[in-house]
Design a protein around this motif. Structure first.
Motif, PDB file in Angstrom:
ATOM      1  N   ILE A  88      -1.255  15.400  -3.829  1.00 25.75           N
ATOM      2  CA  ILE A  88      -0.439  16.518  -3.361  1.00 25.75           C
ATOM      3  C   ILE A  88       0.749  15.961  -2.585  1.00 25.75           C
ATOM      4  CG2 ILE A  88      -2.403  18.103  -3.268  1.00 25.75           C
ATOM      5  CD1 ILE A  88      -2.366  17.785  -0.212  1.00 25.75           C
ATOM      6  N   PRO A  89       1.875  16.663  -2.611  1.00 26.83           N
ATOM      7  CA  PRO A  89       3.054  16.192  -1.880  1.00 26.83           C
ATOM      8  C   PRO A  89       2.901  16.424  -0.382  1.00 26.83           C
ATOM      9  CG  PRO A  89       3.504  18.311  -2.873  1.00 26.83           C
ATOM     10  CD  PRO A  89       2.137  17.905  -3.354  1.00 26.83           C
ATOM     11  N   GLU A  90       3.831  15.881   0.368  1.00 25.48           N
ATOM     12  CA  GLU A  90       3.882  16.121   1.802  1.00 25.48           C
ATOM     13  C   GLU A  90       4.740  17.349   2.080  1.00 25.48           C
ATOM     14  OE1 GLU A  90       5.316  12.676   3.846  1.00 25.48           O
ATOM     15  OE2 GLU A  90       4.064  11.307   2.670  1.00 25.48           O
ATOM     16  N   PRO A  91       4.480  18.046   3.164  1.00 29.37           N
ATOM     17  CA  PRO A  91       5.352  19.168   3.527  1.00 29.37           C
ATOM     18  C   PRO A  91       6.794  18.710   3.686  1.00 29.37           C
ATOM     19  CG  PRO A  91       3.338  19.206   4.832  1.00 29.37           C
ATOM     20  CD  PRO A  91       3.328  17.912   4.084  1.00 29.37           C
ATOM     21  N   GLY A  92       7.706  19.437   3.073  1.00 29.14           N
ATOM     22  CA  GLY A  92       9.127  19.117   3.201  1.00 29.14           C
ATOM     23  C   GLY A  92       9.654  18.123   2.196  1.00 29.14           C
ATOM     24  N   MET A  93       8.812  17.592   1.315  1.00 28.69           N
ATOM     25  CA  MET A  93       9.283  16.638   0.308  1.00 28.69           C
ATOM     26  C   MET A  93      10.270  17.310  -0.643  1.00 28.69           C
ATOM     27  SD  MET A  93       6.126  14.213  -0.980  1.00 28.69           S
ATOM     28  CE  MET A  93       7.108  13.731  -2.404  1.00 28.69           C
ATOM     29  N   ARG A  94      11.335  16.597  -0.999  1.00 26.36           N
ATOM     30  CA  ARG A  94      12.330  17.135  -1.931  1.00 26.36           C
ATOM     31  C   ARG A  94      12.791  16.088  -2.945  1.00 26.36           C
ATOM     32  NH1 ARG A  94      10.542  20.886   0.179  1.00 26.36           N
ATOM     33  NH2 ARG A  94      11.561  22.747   1.032  1.00 26.36           N
ATOM     34  N   ASP A  95      12.263  14.879  -2.875  1.00 25.93           N
ATOM     35  CA  ASP A  95      12.714  13.797  -3.751  1.00 25.93           C
ATOM     36  C   ASP A  95      11.838  13.687  -4.996  1.00 25.93           C
ATOM     37  OD1 ASP A  95      14.767  12.938  -2.044  1.00 25.93           O
ATOM     38  OD2 ASP A  95      13.358  11.754  -0.857  1.00 25.93           O
ATOM     39  N   GLN A  96      12.410  13.115  -6.052  1.00 27.20           N
ATOM     40  CA  GLN A  96      11.606  12.756  -7.207  1.00 27.20           C
ATOM     41  C   GLN A  96      10.661  11.615  -6.814  1.00 27.20           C
ATOM     42  OE1 GLN A  96      14.092  11.771 -10.578  1.00 27.20           O
ATOM     43  NE2 GLN A  96      14.075  13.888 -11.289  1.00 27.20           N
ATOM     44  N   VAL A  97       9.483  11.624  -7.395  1.00 29.60           N
ATOM     45  CA  VAL A  97       8.537  10.541  -7.151  1.00 29.60           C
ATOM     46  C   VAL A  97       7.902  10.119  -8.472  1.00 29.60           C
ATOM     47  CG1 VAL A  97       7.960  11.205  -4.783  1.00 29.60           C
ATOM     48  CG2 VAL A  97       6.638  12.145  -6.685  1.00 29.60           C
ATOM     49  N   GLN A  98       7.313   8.950  -8.481  1.00 31.23           N
ATOM     50  CA  GLN A  98       6.507   8.507  -9.612  1.00 31.23           C
ATOM     51  C   GLN A  98       5.418   7.591  -9.081  1.00 31.23           C
ATOM     52  OE1 GLN A  98       9.661   5.062 -11.044  1.00 31.23           O
ATOM     53  NE2 GLN A  98       8.556   6.177 -12.594  1.00 31.23           N
TER      54      GLN A  98
END
Length: 214
Positions: A149-159
């Motif tokens: 799951i992402p972190e709160p406030g994340m907005r970047d692409q990830v892999q």
């Protein structure tokens, strides 16, 4: 038993020990493992570090249930739409791994939270650059499944990026998943060709773990 047979038994036992020795309970929390994603194995005979031999053709891959993630503002909200991820062998087994979620643009920070989906094959460690998933036993494996799951406030692409350990001397660094883009709208459906997501069970597991941690 002849002296030759005794020597042969001892030699075989030492070879077996050498072939399986690594970090049987997962990667240690140190810069080489956490930031560089490089295992540091030791030769049991000389007690010296073993030079990693990087495999060329990668017989492993990382599959994700969808190629986007839902942005969120709280931990509880982030846990409502977990991604299901798997590290798989393509005709080859592996004994160890370390995997993080990083931005394709660079940097060593590991983003988000990991949740093992198979009992006893992986665990989460707290590295200096973020939460990380690694193996718990160095037995042969063909697939490892986990949720993220992402972190709160994340907005970047990830892999997801992993180093897969085939044996004591052969590793495969730079095993990547597809890139995941953030979206800020309603529920996300799995993309064509993605691994199937068992949503209800994964959400239940993630929600339970989050409730314990909070």
């Amino acid at each position: 038993m002849s002296r030759f047979c005794v020597y042969l038994v001892v030699f075989c036992a030492m070879c077996c020990r050498f072939s399986v020795l690594s970090y049987p309970q997962g990667a240690p929390v140190r810069t080489e493992s956490c930031v560089n994603l490089q295992p540091v194995h030791t030769d049991p005979l000389s007690n010296q570090p073993v030079q990693n031999q990087k495999g060329t053709t990668k017989p492993y891959r990382i599959l994700v249930s969808q190629q986007q993630y839902q942005t969120c503002t709280t931990t509880q909200q982030c846990g409502l739409q977990p991604l299901q991820v798997s590290i798989q062998g393509q005709g080859g087994l592996f004994r160890g791994f370390i995997v993080q979620a990083r931005t394709p643009s660079g940097g060593s920070r590991s983003w988000g939270q990991f949740f093992p989906l198979q009992t006893g094959d992986s665990k989460v460690i707290q590295c200096q650059n973020g939460l990380t998933l690694t193996h718990t036993a160095n037995n042969d494996k063909n697939i490892v499944r986990f949720a993220w799951i992402p972190e709160p406030g994340m907005r970047d692409q990830v892999q997801f990026v992993a180093t897969v350990v085939q044996n004591l001397r052969t590793i495969y660094p730079g095993v990547y998943s597809a890139q995941l883009r953030p979206v800020g709208v309603s529920a996300i459906q799995g993309l064509p060709g993605s691994a199937p997501l068992k949503t209800a069970g994964v959400i239940s597991l993630v929600t339970s773990v989050i409730a314990i941690l909070l």
